[in-house]
Design a protein around this motif. Structure first.
Motif, PDB file in Angstrom:
ATOM      1  N   SER A  23       0.818  -1.227   0.000  1.00  0.00           N
ATOM      2  CA  SER A  23       0.000   0.000   0.000  1.00  0.00           C
ATOM      3  C   SER A  23       0.846   1.270   0.000  1.00  0.00           C
ATOM      4  O   SER A  23       0.317   2.363   0.223  1.00  0.00           O
ATOM      5  N   LEU A  24       2.134   1.130  -0.231  1.00  0.00           N
ATOM      6  CA  LEU A  24       2.990   2.323  -0.190  1.00  0.00           C
ATOM      7  C   LEU A  24       2.819   3.196  -1.429  1.00  0.00           C
ATOM      8  O   LEU A  24       3.038   4.399  -1.391  1.00  0.00           O
ATOM      9  N   SER A  25       2.438   2.577  -2.547  1.00  0.00           N
ATOM     10  CA  SER A  25       2.198   3.313  -3.794  1.00  0.00           C
ATOM     11  C   SER A  25       0.861   2.872  -4.355  1.00  0.00           C
ATOM     12  O   SER A  25       0.777   1.847  -5.025  1.00  0.00           O
ATOM     13  N   LEU A  26      -0.154   3.643  -4.062  1.00  0.00           N
ATOM     14  CA  LEU A  26      -1.528   3.239  -4.381  1.00  0.00           C
ATOM     15  C   LEU A  26      -2.052   3.910  -5.640  1.00  0.00           C
ATOM     16  O   LEU A  26      -1.582   4.990  -6.020  1.00  0.00           O
ATOM     17  N   ASP A  27      -3.065   3.295  -6.246  1.00  0.00           N
ATOM     18  CA  ASP A  27      -3.855   4.012  -7.252  1.00  0.00           C
ATOM     19  C   ASP A  27      -4.784   4.990  -6.530  1.00  0.00           C
ATOM     20  O   ASP A  27      -4.928   6.140  -6.931  1.00  0.00           O
ATOM     21  N   VAL A  28      -5.428   4.494  -5.482  1.00  0.00           N
ATOM     22  CA  VAL A  28      -6.385   5.332  -4.757  1.00  0.00           C
ATOM     23  C   VAL A  28      -6.260   5.091  -3.253  1.00  0.00           C
ATOM     24  O   VAL A  28      -6.258   3.943  -2.798  1.00  0.00           O
ATOM     25  N   ALA A  29      -6.165   6.192  -2.503  1.00  0.00           N
ATOM     26  CA  ALA A  29      -6.192   6.133  -1.033  1.00  0.00           C
ATOM     27  C   ALA A  29      -7.488   6.780  -0.572  1.00  0.00           C
ATOM     28  O   ALA A  29      -7.793   7.905  -0.972  1.00  0.00           O
ATOM     29  N   ILE A  30      -8.241   6.072   0.243  1.00  0.00           N
ATOM     30  CA  ILE A  30      -9.519   6.586   0.736  1.00  0.00           C
ATOM     31  C   ILE A  30      -9.370   6.926   2.211  1.00  0.00           C
ATOM     32  O   ILE A  30      -8.881   6.107   2.991  1.00  0.00           O
ATOM     33  N   VAL A  31      -9.779   8.131   2.572  1.00  0.00           N
ATOM     34  CA  VAL A  31      -9.740   8.526   3.984  1.00  0.00           C
ATOM     35  C   VAL A  31     -11.166   8.468   4.527  1.00  0.00           C
ATOM     36  O   VAL A  31     -12.022   9.253   4.112  1.00  0.00           O
ATOM     37  N   GLY A  32     -11.414   7.534   5.427  1.00  0.00           N
ATOM     38  CA  GLY A  32     -12.725   7.443   6.054  1.00  0.00           C
ATOM     39  C   GLY A  32     -13.518   6.245   5.566  1.00  0.00           C
ATOM     40  O   GLY A  32     -13.701   6.062   4.366  1.00  0.00           O
ATOM     41  N   GLY A  33     -13.977   5.447   6.513  1.00  0.00           N
ATOM     42  CA  GLY A  33     -14.690   4.206   6.193  1.00  0.00           C
ATOM     43  C   GLY A  33     -16.169   4.277   6.466  1.00  0.00           C
ATOM     44  O   GLY A  33     -16.765   3.331   6.974  1.00  0.00           O
ATOM     45  N   GLY A  34     -16.798   5.404   6.144  1.00  0.00           N
ATOM     46  CA  GLY A  34     -18.259   5.495   6.201  1.00  0.00           C
ATOM     47  C   GLY A  34     -18.860   4.858   4.952  1.00  0.00           C
ATOM     48  O   GLY A  34     -18.149   4.238   4.150  1.00  0.00           O
ATOM     49  N   PRO A  35     -20.181   5.000   4.758  1.00  0.00           N
ATOM     50  CA  PRO A  35     -20.825   4.351   3.604  1.00  0.00           C
ATOM     51  C   PRO A  35     -20.253   4.779   2.261  1.00  0.00           C
ATOM     52  O   PRO A  35     -20.101   3.940   1.360  1.00  0.00           O
ATOM     53  N   SER A  36     -19.879   6.038   2.105  1.00  0.00           N
ATOM     54  CA  SER A  36     -19.333   6.472   0.807  1.00  0.00           C
ATOM     55  C   SER A  36     -17.944   5.872   0.592  1.00  0.00           C
ATOM     56  O   SER A  36     -17.646   5.352  -0.490  1.00  0.00           O
ATOM     57  N   GLY A  37     -17.103   5.909   1.616  1.00  0.00           N
ATOM     58  CA  GLY A  37     -15.743   5.365   1.498  1.00  0.00           C
ATOM     59  C   GLY A  37     -15.745   3.861   1.260  1.00  0.00           C
ATOM     60  O   GLY A  37     -14.989   3.346   0.434  1.00  0.00           O
TER      61      GLY A  37
END
Ligand code: 48F
Length: 263
Positions: A23-37
């Protein structure tokens, strides 16, 4: 079987850091694990992206567990119900167009589906900041600055670490925490009317739900807003315990990022 405690420790450490190194070089990093994340994480992982989700708390789910006022049922509208059906959540049509689901079933199903699709989830991890780069006069968010949540909670003076990501999704909900940091620390302009974070307005479910999806977009090079953070950024309304807009926002942000990644 005989048990060796050191092997248990070694298994945890080596598999955790294997996941972390991936996970050190990601396509996408998501901040927050609510319903949208969680929805964005599932959709991006299903499309084959290297995607990780960072969540401050021990559990994913954000504001979904407690339904409305701890009455743990949620409502979604017809346009969004496919996003719960895809993860196996039973729905009941309460009145035409108003679908009710058990909040705990929905939350756990969305979390489980994101993980099983291949999204790498780091719970108990707080995003402190973004990484910003400038090239030919253009600034861009290129990653996240992360720290262990217990370090944050205890107020320990421990430096964070960094991961790189082609795209970042700000899905921290009402607080818009990470985007606020970006704006406060740097002289940057967002694609909002004022160039800053407009702040959310009071409750108006119908308009808020539509705006949540409309406002889901890239708000500064490399960083996208989704879920309640999208409405808080663009100055729209809150919606209360109807969650369809959150799910659709996660679906939209994933679809638009995929187009960009494939361009
Ligand atoms: O607030 P939240 O559920 O986000 P959402 O997907 O959904 C909003 C609804 O739950 C509800 C609503 C309408 O129905 O208005 O509020 O927009 O979840 C946000 C998650 O982000 C985490 C936080 O713990 C929560 O689980 N979070 C917030 N700041 C950080 C963070 C941070 N700096 N680092 C990591 N996680």
């Amino acid at each position: 079987m005989a048990l060796d405690e050191v092997i248990i420790t070694e298994a945890i450490a080596s598999e955790y850091f294997r996941k972390f190194k991936e996970s050190l070089s990601l396509d996408v990093a998501i901040v927050g694990g609510g319903p949208s994340g969680m929805t964005a994480a599932r959709k991006l992982a299903q499309a084959g992206c290297n995607v990780a989700l960072f969540e401050r708390k021990l559990s994913l789910g954000g504001g979904m567990w407690g339904g409305g006022m701890t009455w743990n049922m949620i409502v979604v509208q017809t346009e969004s119900k496919h996003l719960l059906e895809e993860v196996g959540v039973p729905l009941k049509e309460y009145k035409p167009g108003y679908w009710v689901a058990d909040a705990v079933t929905a939350t756990t199903a969305l979390a489980s589906a994101a993980c099983l699709a291949g999204a790498k989830v780091f719970n108990c991890m707080s995003v402190e900041d973004v990484v910003l780069r400038e090239s030919n006069g253009v600034k861009r968010v290129t990653g996240l600055v992360i720290n262990s949540s217990p370090v944050e909670i205890a107020g320990l003076h421990v430096d964070p670490v960094t991961i790189a990501s082609t795209h970042v999704i700000e899905a921290t909900g009402h607080a818009v925490e990470v985007l606020k940091k970006l704006v406060r620390k740097n002289s940057v302009r967002l694609t909002t009317a004022s160039g800053g974070i407009e702040g959310e307005q009071s409750l108006w479910a119908e308009v808020a739900e539509a705006h949540t999806v409309d406002n889901t977009r890239e708000v500064f090079p490399g960083i996208w807003v989704a879920g309640m953070a999208a409405n808080a950024t663009f100055g729209s309304y809150r919606m209360g315990p109807i969650f369809g807009g959150m799910l659709l926002s996660g679906e939209k942000v994933a679809a638009e990022i995929l187009v960009r990644l494939r361009a």
